[in-house]
Scaffold this motif. Sequence first.
Motif, PDB file in Angstrom:
ATOM      1  N   ALA A 164      -2.239   1.852  -4.149  1.00 30.29           N
ATOM      2  CA  ALA A 164      -2.274   3.287  -3.855  1.00 30.29           C
ATOM      3  C   ALA A 164      -3.475   3.638  -2.982  1.00 30.29           C
ATOM      4  N   LYS A 165      -4.629   3.072  -3.316  1.00 33.68           N
ATOM      5  CA  LYS A 165      -5.828   3.338  -2.504  1.00 33.68           C
ATOM      6  C   LYS A 165      -5.663   2.794  -1.096  1.00 33.68           C
ATOM      7  N   ASP A 166      -5.163   1.566  -0.990  1.00 32.28           N
ATOM      8  CA  ASP A 166      -4.959   0.965   0.335  1.00 32.28           C
ATOM      9  C   ASP A 166      -3.911   1.736   1.135  1.00 32.28           C
ATOM     10  N   TYR A 167      -2.855   2.144   0.479  1.00 32.62           N
ATOM     11  CA  TYR A 167      -1.797   2.904   1.146  1.00 32.62           C
ATOM     12  C   TYR A 167      -2.364   4.227   1.677  1.00 32.62           C
ATOM     13  N   GLY A 168      -3.120   4.903   0.825  1.00 28.06           N
ATOM     14  CA  GLY A 168      -3.727   6.165   1.229  1.00 28.06           C
ATOM     15  C   GLY A 168      -4.684   5.984   2.398  1.00 28.06           C
TER      16      GLY A 168
END
Length: 95
Positions: A84-88
């Motif tokens: 989720a952090k990487d996607y964001g």
Amino acid sequence: MKSQDETLEDWCRALLQALELEDVDVDINEVLGLAGVAAHSIVRPAAPLTTFIAGFAAGLASGSGQAPDDASMRAAMAVARKLAKDYGASEASGA
């Protein structure tokens, strides 16, 4: 009047009992933290979707004997949180 934390604990206990999962230990703050990361890194509706999928993956891993319940949940939540952090971050950079 019950606090929000007390209400969530009562609800979690009632749901676990109804699903015959009384022995499962749920770290409510960790689940809510993961939901927060998904909501802020992706879009708000990603929060319940992310926590559901992480829980499902943990259940499959635990049920198949790959790892104990707590290790399965920690691993699935860690993968979901990082993704989720990487996607964001990639969405914010336009990648």
